[in-house]
Every structure is written in structure tokens, then in C-alpha cells.
Design a protein around this motif. Structure first.
Motif, short mmCIF file in Angstrom:
data_model
loop_
_atom_site.label_atom_id
_atom_site.label_comp_id
_atom_site.label_asym_id
_atom_site.label_seq_id
_atom_site.Cartn_x
_atom_site.Cartn_y
_atom_site.Cartn_z
N ALA A 1 63.20 15.18 7.95
CA ALA A 1 62.49 14.26 8.83
C ALA A 1 61.20 13.77 8.16
CB ALA A 1 62.17 14.93 10.15
N SER A 2 60.54 14.66 7.43
CA SER A 2 59.30 14.30 6.74
C SER A 2 59.56 13.27 5.65
CB SER A 2 58.65 15.54 6.14
OG SER A 2 58.37 16.50 7.14
N ILE A 3 60.67 13.45 4.95
CA ILE A 3 61.04 12.50 3.90
C ILE A 3 61.30 11.12 4.51
CG2 ILE A 3 62.90 11.89 2.28
CD1 ILE A 3 62.99 14.88 1.53
N SER A 4 61.91 11.09 5.67
CA SER A 4 62.15 9.82 6.35
C SER A 4 60.84 9.14 6.71
CB SER A 4 63.00 10.03 7.61
OG SER A 4 64.29 10.50 7.26
N TYR B 1 70.19 45.36 14.42
CA TYR B 1 68.86 44.74 14.31
C TYR B 1 68.76 43.81 13.10
CZ TYR B 1 63.84 44.06 14.05
OH TYR B 1 62.59 43.47 14.00
N ASN B 2 69.15 44.33 11.93
CA ASN B 2 69.02 43.52 10.72
C ASN B 2 70.07 42.41 10.66
OD1 ASN B 2 66.77 44.50 8.89
ND2 ASN B 2 67.78 46.43 9.40
N TYR B 3 71.19 42.62 11.31
CA TYR B 3 72.19 41.55 11.42
C TYR B 3 71.57 40.34 12.13
CZ TYR B 3 76.15 38.83 13.10
OH TYR B 3 77.00 37.79 13.39
N VAL B 4 70.94 40.62 13.25
CA VAL B 4 70.30 39.53 14.01
C VAL B 4 69.16 38.92 13.21
CG1 VAL B 4 68.95 38.99 16.08
CG2 VAL B 4 70.92 40.52 16.24
N ALA B 5 68.38 39.76 12.53
CA ALA B 5 67.25 39.26 11.74
C ALA B 5 67.70 38.32 10.64
CB ALA B 5 66.46 40.42 11.15
N VAL B 6 68.77 38.67 9.95
CA VAL B 6 69.29 37.81 8.86
C VAL B 6 69.86 36.51 9.44
CG1 VAL B 6 71.03 37.62 7.05
CG2 VAL B 6 69.67 39.71 7.26
N GLU B 7 70.55 36.60 10.57
CA GLU B 7 71.06 35.39 11.21
C GLU B 7 69.91 34.49 11.65
OE1 GLU B 7 74.38 34.44 11.39
OE2 GLU B 7 74.44 36.15 10.00
N ASP B 8 68.84 35.10 12.16
CA ASP B 8 67.65 34.33 12.52
C ASP B 8 67.08 33.63 11.29
OD1 ASP B 8 67.75 35.07 15.16
OD2 ASP B 8 66.29 36.68 14.97
N CYS B 9 67.10 34.34 10.19
CA CYS B 9 66.58 33.79 8.94
C CYS B 9 67.33 32.51 8.57
CB CYS B 9 66.71 34.84 7.83
SG CYS B 9 65.68 34.51 6.40
N LYS B 10 68.63 32.55 8.71
CA LYS B 10 69.43 31.36 8.41
C LYS B 10 69.05 30.21 9.35
CE LYS B 10 73.26 34.32 6.93
NZ LYS B 10 74.61 34.85 7.26
N ASP B 11 68.87 30.53 10.62
CA ASP B 11 68.50 29.49 11.59
C ASP B 11 67.12 28.91 11.27
OD1 ASP B 11 70.86 29.84 12.99
OD2 ASP B 11 69.98 31.22 14.45
N LEU B 12 66.18 29.77 10.92
CA LEU B 12 64.83 29.31 10.61
C LEU B 12 64.81 28.43 9.37
CD1 LEU B 12 62.91 32.61 11.38
CD2 LEU B 12 62.70 30.47 12.64
N LEU B 13 65.61 28.77 8.38
CA LEU B 13 65.68 27.94 7.18
C LEU B 13 66.38 26.62 7.49
CD1 LEU B 13 66.44 30.61 4.42
CD2 LEU B 13 64.28 29.45 4.92
N ASP B 14 67.31 26.64 8.42
CA ASP B 14 67.92 25.39 8.90
C ASP B 14 66.86 24.48 9.51
OD1 ASP B 14 70.60 24.94 8.35
OD2 ASP B 14 71.29 26.32 9.88
N TYR B 15 66.00 25.06 10.34
CA TYR B 15 64.90 24.30 10.91
C TYR B 15 64.01 23.73 9.81
CZ TYR B 15 65.54 25.77 15.80
OH TYR B 15 66.02 25.96 17.08
N ALA B 16 63.75 24.54 8.79
CA ALA B 16 62.91 24.08 7.69
C ALA B 16 63.54 22.88 6.98
CB ALA B 16 62.68 25.23 6.71
N VAL B 17 64.83 22.96 6.72
CA VAL B 17 65.53 21.86 6.06
C VAL B 17 65.45 20.59 6.91
CG1 VAL B 17 67.82 21.00 5.37
CG2 VAL B 17 67.08 23.29 4.69
N GLU B 18 65.73 20.71 8.19
CA GLU B 18 65.70 19.55 9.09
C GLU B 18 64.30 18.94 9.16
OE1 GLU B 18 67.15 20.93 12.81
OE2 GLU B 18 69.22 21.21 12.10
N THR B 19 63.29 19.78 9.19
CA THR B 19 61.92 19.29 9.26
C THR B 19 61.53 18.57 7.99
OG1 THR B 19 61.36 21.13 10.73
CG2 THR B 19 59.53 19.96 9.72
N LEU B 20 61.92 19.10 6.86
CA LEU B 20 61.63 18.44 5.58
C LEU B 20 62.38 17.11 5.46
CD1 LEU B 20 61.67 21.59 3.30
CD2 LEU B 20 59.70 20.09 3.66
#
Length: 569
Positions: A130-133, A109-128
């Protein structure tokens, strides 16, 4: 409270003073510099004024230090600094999270949760990024036009981070990641509030606003209502003219890129196979036709497959189904979704999305959407608890059917549901029903849920005992939750209290639950729960803010698009 505010202001002034002192000292020791020497008074005023809009003022002041050193810094420079500071810290958070290692075999469970966390932060980086652009590649008036879009993106970035932490159960992993995200969440929170008040920032630079008000007064003195995000044919303006024509077509008139048919009469037998055929670097609208049949598969439209248009043969005919759940399988909520969209520009029509786990499955999602600008027409979402997860970013649902029991329309996105039927099912014994559970986290953020011109009724199994099963319009998932039910017909089984508190929390004291122009026996508001401090029956002028035009777009930029518009009443 007053003491805390005073300390915060003093701290901010001290930080600004240090910044100015450093700048002045550096300039005096470098007589060869040709750059203009900042005016300390103006620098202090600018930082103080901008940071006054935020909740984390010291973090804000630090993020603007280098920008304030240059007297020629523009509004664009300050907005860029705000977003860039958040990006820098989110990237650091991602690095920290990458170092957290969980034994997959020992703690799935927590393995998946931490991997999700990495993916979500990836989304955050990409969104930021795009915002800078958006900010860096355009003049300030163009940025102003896209202010609502930026606000939606910043709000999503914050939600990515909180969701990342919330789903981790192990205290050790949770603490390690959460501690590494403090600066990132504070700076993102600041960015949301600053973008939300972009007009005030522009005023500091004496930039004249070019947008118009959401409502204008006609020559007769009445209000001229314009639906800002809806074209005359009822589609959101983000749906291009070609796509509107596509959506209007039926059956053989549409030429799909891929056909899915269980009987082998198409290109593929599964939806996942059709999505796998999506060409890399594809441009345009990728069309998938799903023929009538029951497709028992978990489908994810990943972020690298934008602009998918998927259509079926109708509700109850083209069915995607599954039974993943948390209650019996201990699968994290987002991973229980039978169908998940993570790509921008997703459109679905004439489809059924179903989770058959039943009430015993507890959290069991039928449809989840993370991708921006998702549009769903003539679709059915069937489940019990947590049926429709408007997870993040902008979403529009029209002419749909939504079935469930507890919190069955929930999320942290910006969602409007129009002209739809919301059907409440029979829950487990001793359970209550709540139609909605919004998770807005920042009061000035863009997200929340609007239900407009809908019908809320019990299904045939709940109907005989509908008065014995407490049913509410919703409850606040978070302290700043926002839910608006307007112009809808509410069945007699809706409790007079209307809204239910979230057990063990004080969210009802700060959330915003609103109603406007509803009808039906469940629409009486004289006995609504007084514990909801901010509950309000809106007047027309107040309700305009929550129509599809303003809530999903904003008056600042839509008039610049040149498309027909009116407010969405």
C-alpha cells in the motif's frame, strides 16, 4: 562509540565507491547505451546523504544501488527504492517463516505463536505494498502531504516484525525466524527513519516544501493554535462528514445493517453472527447495532471487514465479555482479547468491552486494536492487567472509561486518549499498579501514547488502601517508549516518583516520559524519579507536538485537506 561511527562511515563510503565503480565500468564497456552516465560525485553525495539518516547505513547503501545508477532518478524513485527493498526482504522473511513447522498437539503455544508470526508478516507485506502505491501513484508533493500516514505505516511494519519474534518462546523456532528477518528489520528500520526525515530528502532534490508549520504567529505576535486533526465538532478528520452525522444520531435515528439481540428480537443473537453477515466486497459503512445484553463471546473484526460502525445501548448495557488469559490458561496475550479489531476504519460507540479474568489472570486483554484509524467514543474497557491493547497503527479514544491494574493501557500503536476516566483497580497482594506501558521501538517512529484531559483515579476497592499499593503513571516497555500525560487530573495515590523502571532493563535511560499542565495532588513533578534520564515537564511549544492534530496526522499534509482544523489543546 566514536570508533564504531568512524568504521560505519568508512564502510558506507566503501560500499558507495564499489557501486560507483561498477556503474562507471559498465557504462564504459557498453558504448551503445543511450542512458545518461551518472555523475559519480552526485551519486555518492545522494546515497551518503540519505543513508546518513539511518542506523543501518551499509544496508541502506545497497538498497539504493540501482537507483543511484540513473542520474535522472527522482526523490520518488529513492523513496520507492527504500520501501521496495524492505518489501522484498519482508517477503523473504515470510517465506522463511512458512517453512517453520510446529507440532500443534505437542506445542500448542508455539504453534499459535508461529502462525501469528505468519499473519503479522502478511500484514507487513500488505502495508508495504500500500505504501508503494501511495508513493508510486502520486507526485512528490502529494507524498509529502501523506508523510505522516506513511510514517505510521512504516512504523507498524517494524512492529509487526518485532511482535512476530517476541511472542515465540521456543528458542529453536525463535532463532530460525529471527535469523531470517535480519535484513527485513534493518531495512524497515531504515525506511522509518528516512520517511521521518522526508523533508531532508526533498531538500536534496531542491523540492520546495508546500506544508505549513503546526503553529503560526498571529498579527498580534501571539501563537495561533490550530487543532490539525480535529474538526470543530470534536471528531478526527478521518471520520467523514457522513460518519460524523451518524455518530451524532441516537437510537432509532440510525438504520443498522444488522441488529444483535440476545432475546431474539434482532437479526442475530451474537455479534459474531452479525459480522459474518458482512457482504464480500461491501462498500461504505457497515452498521451493527448491539442491543442491551451481556454477550459472552470472543469477537474479531477481521481485516476483510473495513469500516464497521458498531454501537450499543450504552456503557454497562451492551457488554461484550470474556475471561481468556495468560496467567491461568497460557494463552498468548493478543489472543486473550475479548474484542479485537483488525480492520481499517472501525468505529465503536456506547459499548462495554470486558475481560473478567481478574488480577490472577495476569495478561488478559479486554480490547485490542490493530486496524488503522480506529475511533472509539463513549466506551468502557474493563479488566486488570493489559486491559486496552493499542496494538498497532492510529487510534483515537474519547469520552471513555478504562479500568485496570498493571500496564493496563499498552501497545505499539499511535494512540491518543482524550476526555476519559482512567480507573485504577486493586491488584494482587504485593503487586504495584502501572497505568501505561508503551512499546515504541524507533525514536523517530510515529507511535506512542498520549493521555490528554483525562481523570486518573482509584476505584472504590483500591481507595481505602491506595497509599499502600504503589501506583505509577506507567513504565517503559521498550527502550524508546514514549508516553505523554497532559492536561489531566491525577489523584493523590499517584506515587511522587511518577514513573516506574522496567525491572531488569535500562529502558528508563532512553525512553521519553513527559508531562504537561497536569493538575491534582498527584501532578507534582518535583520528586519524579531522576533515573528517567529524558523525563521532562513540557512547555506549551513542546506539548503542541503531542496534541491530537500533530501526533496522529502531522503539519505536513493536513492544511492540504481543506477541512477546518486547530491544535488540540
Amino acid at each position: 562509540m566514536v570508533g564504531k561511527v568512524a568504521i560505519s562511515v568508512v564502510s558506507l563510503l566503501l560500499v558507495v565507491g564499489v557501486v560507483i565503480g561498477v556503474v562507471t565500468m559498465v557504462r564504459s564497456n557498453d558504448s551503445s547505451s543511450h542512458e545518461p552516465v551518472p555523475n559519480p560525485t552526485n551519486s555518492m553525495k545522494m546515497i551518503t546523504s540519505i543513508c546518513e539518516l539511518t542506523s543501518y547505513k551499509e544496508s541502506c547503501a545497497h538498497s539504493l544501488e540501482s537507483t543511484a545508477k540513473n542520474t535522472s532518478s527522482t526523490a520518488t524513485d529513492y523513496i520507492l527504492a527504500v520501501v521496495q527493498a524492505a518489501l522484498t526482504e519482508v517477503q523473504k522473511s515470510l517465506d522463511t517463516t512458512a517453512k517453520v513447522v510446529v507440532d500443534k498437539n505437542a506445542d500448542q503455544y508455539n504453534y499459535v505463536a508461529v502462525e501469528d508470526c505468519k499473519d503479522l508478516l502478511d500484514y507487513a507485506v500488505e502495508t508495504l505494498q500500500a505504501s508503494i502505491s501511495v508513493v508510486g501513484d502520486n507526485d512528490m508533493h502529494t507524498v509529502e502531504d501523506r508523510a505522516h500516514e506513511l510514517l505510521s505505516w512504516m512504523t507498524a511494519v517494524y512492529a509487526f516484525q518485532t511482535t512476530c519474534v517476541d511472542q515465540i518462546q521456543n528458542p529453536e523456532y525463535k532463532s530460525a525466524i529471527e535469523n531470517g528477518m535480519v535484513n527485513a528489520t534493518q531495512l524497515t528500520h531504515n525506511a522509518v527513519n528516512i520517511v521521518a526525515e522526508l523533508s531532508q530528502v526533498l531538500q536534496l532534490f531542491n523540492i520546495q516544501q508546500t506544508t505549513v508549520n503546526a503553529t503560526s504567529t498571529s498579527s498580534s505576535g501571539g501563537s495561533s493554535h490550530r487543532r490539525l486533526l480535529m474538526t470543530e465538532d470534536g471528531y478526527p478528520t478521518w471520520v467523514a462528514a457522513a460518519d460524523r452525522k451518524l455518530l451524532a444520531k441516537r437510537g432509532n435515528a440510525i438504520r443498522p445493517n444488522a441488529v444483535v439481540a440476545k432475546d431474539g428480537s434482532g437479526h442475530f443473537k451474537t455479534i459474531n453472527q452479525a459480522l459474518a453477515s458482512y457482504p464480500s466486497n461491501f462498500k461504505g459503512r457497515y452498521i451493527i447495532y448491539v442491543k442491551a445484553g451481556v454477550y459472552d463471546e470472543q469477537v474479531i473484526v477481521d481485516k476483510n471487514k473495513p469500516n464497521v460502525f458498531m454501537f450499543g445501548d450504552g456503557i454497562g448495557r451492551s457488554i461484550v465479555t470474556g475471561k481468556l488469559n495468560f496467567g491461568k490458561m497460557k494463552i498468548g496475550t493478543m489472543h486473550t482479547a475479548t474484542f479485537a479489531n483488525e480492520a481499517e476504519g472501525f468505529i465503536a460507540r456506547s459499548m462495554t468491552f470486558r475481560n473478567e479474568a481478574g488480577p490472577e489472570g495476569h495478561q488478559a486483554v479486554a480490547f485490542r486494536s490493530l486496524g488503522d484509524k480506529a475511533v472509539l467514543f463513549d466506551c468502557s474497557f474493563e479488566g486488570s492487567q493489559d486491559t486496552l491493547y493499542y496494538q498497532f497503527r492510529r487510534q483515537f479514544y474519547r469520552n471513555c472509561h478504562i479500568y485496570g491494574t498493571v500496564d493496563f493501557i499498552f501497545g505499539k500503536g499511535d494512540a491518543v486518549i482524550q476526555d476519559s476516566e482512567i480507573v485504577v483497580r486493586k491488584p494482587m497482594p504485593n503487586q504495584f499498579n502501572t497505568v501505561t506501558a508503551d512499546g515504541r521501538e524507533i525514536q523517530k517512529g510515529s507511535n506512542g501514547l498520549v493521555i490528554q484531559n483525562c481523570l486518573i483515579v482509584p476505584d472504590k476497592y483500591l481507595f481505602p488502601t491506595r497509599f499502600q499499593t504503589p501506583t505509577y503513571l506507567g513504565r517503559p516497555w521498550t527502550p524508546q517508549a514514549l508516553t505523554v500525560v497532559m492536561q489531566s487530573k491525577l489523584g493523590d495515590f499517584i506515587r511522587p516518583e511518577g514513573w516506574r523502571v522496567w525491572d531488569g532493563a535500562n529502558n528508563h535511560k532512553t525512553c521519553e516520559m513527559y508531562e504537561y499542565a497536569n493538575k491534582g495532588p498527584g501532578s507534582r513533578t518535583d520528586k519524579r524519579d531522576k533515573a528517567f534520564s529524558h523525563f521532562r515537564v513540557l512547555n506549551t511549544a513542546q506539548a503542541v507536538k503531542y496534541t491530537a492534530g500533530q501526533f496522529l496526522a502531522g503539519a505536513q499534509w493536513l492544511p492540504q485537506t481543506g477541512v477546518p482544523f486547530r491544535l488540540g489543546f
